[in-house]
Scaffold this motif. Structure first.
Motif, short mmCIF file in Angstrom:
data_model
loop_
_atom_site.label_atom_id
_atom_site.label_comp_id
_atom_site.label_asym_id
_atom_site.label_seq_id
_atom_site.Cartn_x
_atom_site.Cartn_y
_atom_site.Cartn_z
N THR A 621 0.81 -1.22 0.00
CA THR A 621 0.00 0.00 0.00
C THR A 621 0.84 1.27 0.00
OG1 THR A 621 -0.18 -0.11 2.42
CG2 THR A 621 -1.93 -1.14 1.13
N ILE A 622 2.06 1.19 0.56
CA ILE A 622 2.94 2.37 0.58
C ILE A 622 4.02 2.26 -0.48
CG2 ILE A 622 4.54 3.73 1.98
CD1 ILE A 622 3.01 2.84 4.46
N GLY A 623 4.75 1.16 -0.48
CA GLY A 623 5.82 0.96 -1.45
C GLY A 623 6.76 -0.13 -1.00
N PRO A 624 7.50 -0.78 -1.93
CA PRO A 624 8.40 -1.89 -1.56
C PRO A 624 9.55 -1.47 -0.67
CG PRO A 624 8.78 -1.22 -3.83
CD PRO A 624 7.56 -0.49 -3.37
N PHE A 625 9.81 -0.16 -0.60
CA PHE A 625 10.89 0.35 0.25
C PHE A 625 10.50 0.33 1.73
CE2 PHE A 625 8.55 3.71 -1.96
CZ PHE A 625 7.89 4.32 -0.90
N VAL A 626 9.26 -0.08 2.04
CA VAL A 626 8.85 -0.29 3.44
C VAL A 626 9.01 -1.77 3.75
CG1 VAL A 626 6.97 -0.13 5.10
CG2 VAL A 626 7.21 1.62 3.32
N ASP A 627 9.87 -2.10 4.68
CA ASP A 627 10.19 -3.51 4.96
C ASP A 627 9.21 -4.11 5.97
OD1 ASP A 627 11.77 -5.84 4.60
OD2 ASP A 627 12.70 -5.47 6.55
N ASN A 628 7.94 -4.05 5.63
CA ASN A 628 6.92 -4.72 6.43
C ASN A 628 6.04 -5.50 5.48
OD1 ASN A 628 4.66 -5.49 7.99
ND2 ASN A 628 5.01 -3.77 9.40
N ARG A 629 6.20 -6.81 5.49
CA ARG A 629 5.46 -7.67 4.56
C ARG A 629 4.43 -8.53 5.29
NH1 ARG A 629 9.65 -10.72 0.91
NH2 ARG A 629 10.84 -10.97 2.83
N HIS A 630 4.09 -8.15 6.51
CA HIS A 630 3.06 -8.87 7.24
C HIS A 630 1.68 -8.46 6.74
CE1 HIS A 630 5.91 -10.49 10.06
NE2 HIS A 630 6.33 -9.28 10.43
N TYR A 631 0.80 -9.43 6.67
CA TYR A 631 -0.60 -9.12 6.39
C TYR A 631 -1.24 -8.64 7.69
CZ TYR A 631 -0.56 -11.00 1.69
OH TYR A 631 -0.31 -11.20 0.36
N LEU A 632 -1.61 -7.38 7.71
CA LEU A 632 -2.16 -6.77 8.91
C LEU A 632 -3.65 -6.55 8.75
CD1 LEU A 632 0.60 -4.07 9.60
CD2 LEU A 632 0.41 -6.37 10.58
N GLY A 633 -4.40 -7.03 9.74
CA GLY A 633 -5.83 -6.78 9.77
C GLY A 633 -6.11 -5.56 10.61
N VAL A 634 -6.36 -5.76 11.90
CA VAL A 634 -6.58 -4.66 12.84
C VAL A 634 -5.79 -4.97 14.11
CG1 VAL A 634 -8.84 -3.96 11.97
CG2 VAL A 634 -8.69 -5.78 13.70
#
Length: 716
Positions: A621-634
């Protein structure tokens, strides 16, 4: 009626022919026209029940209607052979011509047919020959008992059959046409066009080499054409499989030999794969091991989307325990300890990968990831050719100089893409196009795995964080491949295709790689290394460092290279679509929301619910340069169950590490993220007036088109 030319005879000499006979004649039901001794019949129509017996005569412009018949056959005489021939015969549906058929026990070896138009049936036998026939829809030509055809054209719906020593040569099979050989039939020099079919069944011979004095022939399967060679059939010579053509060869093809002056000329034939995207060859009959005696040439690949593939039907990738390639021999060992042996020209030098076809069958494919050029002491060298002890050039960032280092270990590993996962997790290789980073960097397209690191300003950055979909992208055309690692004594910066990247650092996965060539024997197990203590430069995934480099590469793509950056057109939303799902599938939505606290009515008897929501990854949602690849719900903090009598606090999600659908527990115990479908046990299930309160302290930005159920199924 018998028509004869009298005393004149026709022979194979150059003497002029004396012909006498009938013209413009209709042969009605019950009538027979007999031609003898070089007599002729021209412009004849044969109706149902009518018959023409051409004993050593000549016919031209004959129409055989349904139910009509003509027999064309020569014979011997005391003074030599008398030839029978027919020209320009049109055989209508239901009509039939026998060429060379021995109806009166005469020798039929001197019979010929020219330019037949076949809608009905023509049978060629007893050394007779039919030339330049055209077989139309519904028409059939059968060749047997040493009969032969030459330059036949088979159109859609037409069939030519070669059987019992029949010989078919120089045939053109068009879209929808069929050429079939079985039980002693011989097929030579055939062109199969788009939609045409050539079937060679048990006992038949597919001949494409110098035989019986014929040379320069080839069986050619054009784009869209099909060749089927069954067990027990024989291939003599070469088959040219065009790019887009299809061939299915059974492993039971006979290993035939034809002797000439004491030499074995043919031993199973050769199939040549034309082009670089040829995926048309299928091999059957190897489910329990075996050898394909037909050799394979032209197996190659040159670049993106250019890779030949051989499909092995009935065998799955999981059935293969090992692959050994030596010279031209490819030996695949199966789980049942049987072996599949293929003969592929240059196999040892080509490289390969195993994969899975759409129907689950095993594929053996050219691998060109191995084509990376590594900078050596004496120039560039293909990575697959590097051996232990070779000297490779490494880059010393502190002194800005290159120094030679010896290769300590070389390993390779086969990868198969899992397309149901996100690109960065599926295993697709990343393609860095020529000049993507700067002029000459890289100097040729470079293919590396998503986690492989590039070197920028004293830091290693995983290439997945720089993917822009334009000059750095996941190459979806490659689904199976082999990739290589090379290790130096110390972790180093090396150069591949002009791009600075990393040498191998053993963080515990060395055992998963195969080593070819020279071996290094360790007296003790290799010590596991870490990026923190053993890397020559730090591994960096911080957004503050990576994002500026990402945008620099994007700017270059647009300004210097004139390429468009791929931007997602999916619509974003902040609505998490939060709701509950009961074990019976009932969906429950909040009846109230205030300051992040959502209230739900819970029916009596329910002791557990699933907390469902949209999910997304920040790197998407932001860009590949953000190193967070977890699927986040709430992110949920306090959970309460309220009845008319009391309030119960639920804390399972804050202390139970193995609770399904929740992310791992963090140091703080006040809240926890869901994965989009989180299990929540409830208390006091018999109460009829329960209200569940969820305190959502954080949500996410989501793709509104995202299929939440599919994502949850893959990450649950």
């Amino acid at each position: 009626m018998t028509v004869s030319s009298g005393t004149s005879q026709q022979s194979y000499s150059n003497e002029p022919m004396n012909r006498a006979g009938t013209v413009y004649k209709t042969i009605a039901k019950g009538e027979t026209l007999t031609l003898d001794a070089s007599a002729s019949a021209v412009n004849i129509m044969i109706n149902s029940g009518g018959k023409v017996d051409n004993y050593s005569g000549f016919t031209s412009n004959v129409i055989i209607n349904s139910g009509g018949m003509m027999a064309t056959y020569g014979r011997d005489s005391p003074v030599g052979p008398w030839e029978a021939s027919s020209y320009d015969v049109t055989i209508k549906k239901g009509g039939i011509e026998y060429v060379g058929t021995n109806l009166t026990q005469q020798n039929g070896e001197y019979s010929e047919s020219y330019n037949a138009q076949i809608y009905g049936s023509q049978v060629v036998t007893n050394r007779a020959e039919a030339s330049n026939a055209v077989i139309y829809n519904g028409g059939k030509q059968t060749v047997k008992v040493q009969g032969g055809t030459d330059h036949t054209t088979i159109l859609s719906g037409g069939i030519l059959i070669a059987v019992s020593q029949g010989f078919v040569s120089n045939t053109n099979v068009s879209n929808g046409g069929k050429l079939i050989g079985y039980s002693g039939g011989n097929i030579w020099n055939t062109i199969v066009n788009n939609g045409g079919n050539l079937t060679v069944s048990s006992g038949a011979n597919l001949i494409t080499s110098n035989l019986y004095g014929m040379s320069g022939a080839v069986t050619s399967i054009g784009s869209g054409g099909h060749l089927f060679v069954s067990s027990g059939a024989t291939i003599l010579g070469d088959i040219q499989l065009g790019d887009g053509g299809y061939a299915t060869l059974d492993a039971g093809i006979s290993q035939a030999s034809y002797y000439s002056a004491g030499n074995v000329l043919y031993t199973g034939g050769t199939i040549n794969l034309s082009g670089n995207t040829n995926g048309g060859l299928t091999i059957t009959g190897l489910e329990n091991g075996g050898t394909l005696v037909t050799s394979i040439t032209g197996f190659d690949g040159t670049g993106q989307g250019n890779s030949d593939v051989i499909k092995i039907a009935g065998v799955q990738q999981k059935d293969v325990t090992s692959v050994e390639v030596k010279g031209n021999s490819v030996n695949l060992t199966l789980t049942n300890n049987k072996a599949i042996i293929l003969n592929i020209a240059g196999a040892e030098k080509i490289g390969y990968s195993l994969g899975t076809a759409a129907d689950g069958s095993l594929t053996y494919e050219v691998c060109f990831l191995s084509g990376s050029l590594i900078k050596m002491l004496d120039g560039e060298q293909l990575i697959e050719d590097i051996r232990i002890g070779d000297e490779i050039m490494t880059f010393d960032y502190a002194s800005n100089q290159e120094v030679a280092s010896r290769v300590k270990w070389v390993g390779n590993k086969k990868a198969t893409v899992k397309p149901w996962l996100p690109d960065d997790e599926a295993g697709y290789p990343v393609r860095i196009v020529k000049d993507a980073v700067s002029d000459g960097v890289p100097h040729e397209d470079l293919l590396i795995t998503a986690e492989h690191c590039l070197f920028f300003d004293g830091r290693f950055i995983p290439v997945r964080m720089l993917v822009n979909g334009s000059t750095i992208f996941y190459d979806h055309s490659i689904t199976e491949y082999t990739y290589y690692h090379i290790e130096t004594k110390k972790h180093s910066v090396i150069t591949a295709n002009g791009m600075l990247t990393e040498s191998y650092l053993d963080t515990g996965n060395r055992h998963s790689f195969k080593q070819d060539g020279d071996f290094v024997l360790f007296s003790k197990p290799s010590v596991i290394k870490s990026w923190v203590q053993d890397s020559c430069h730090p591994l960096t995934v911080e957004r503050s460092v990576v994002e500026p480099i990402y945008h620099q590469i994007n700017d270059r793509a647009m300004v210097a290279m004139g390429k468009d950056i791929v931007v997602s057109h999916k619509t974003l939303t902040n609505d998490s679509k939060l709701h509950l799902i009961t074990p019976l599938g009932q969906e429950i939505y909040a009846f109230s929301e205030t300051n992040g606290k959502y209230l739900f009515n819970i029916p009596a008897g329910i002791d557990t619910v699933n907390i469902a929501s949209r999910v997304s990854r920040l790197c998407d949602t932001i860009g590949p340069f953000v190193d967070n690849r977890h699927y986040l719900g709430v992110e949920i903090a306090d959970i309460l169950i309220m009845t008319t009598n009391r309030v119960y606090k639920i804390t399972d999600h804050l202390f139970k590490s193995n609770l399904s659908g929740w992310h791992a527990l963090e140091k703080k115990v006040s809240s926890r993220w869901t994965k989009g479908y989180a299990v929540l046990p409830l208390s006091n299930k018999n109460a009829s007036d329960r209200v569940l309160s969820l305190h959502i302290v954080s949500s996410n930005t989501y793709f509104i088109e995202e299929e939440n159920e599919e994502i949850i199924e893959n990450i649950a």
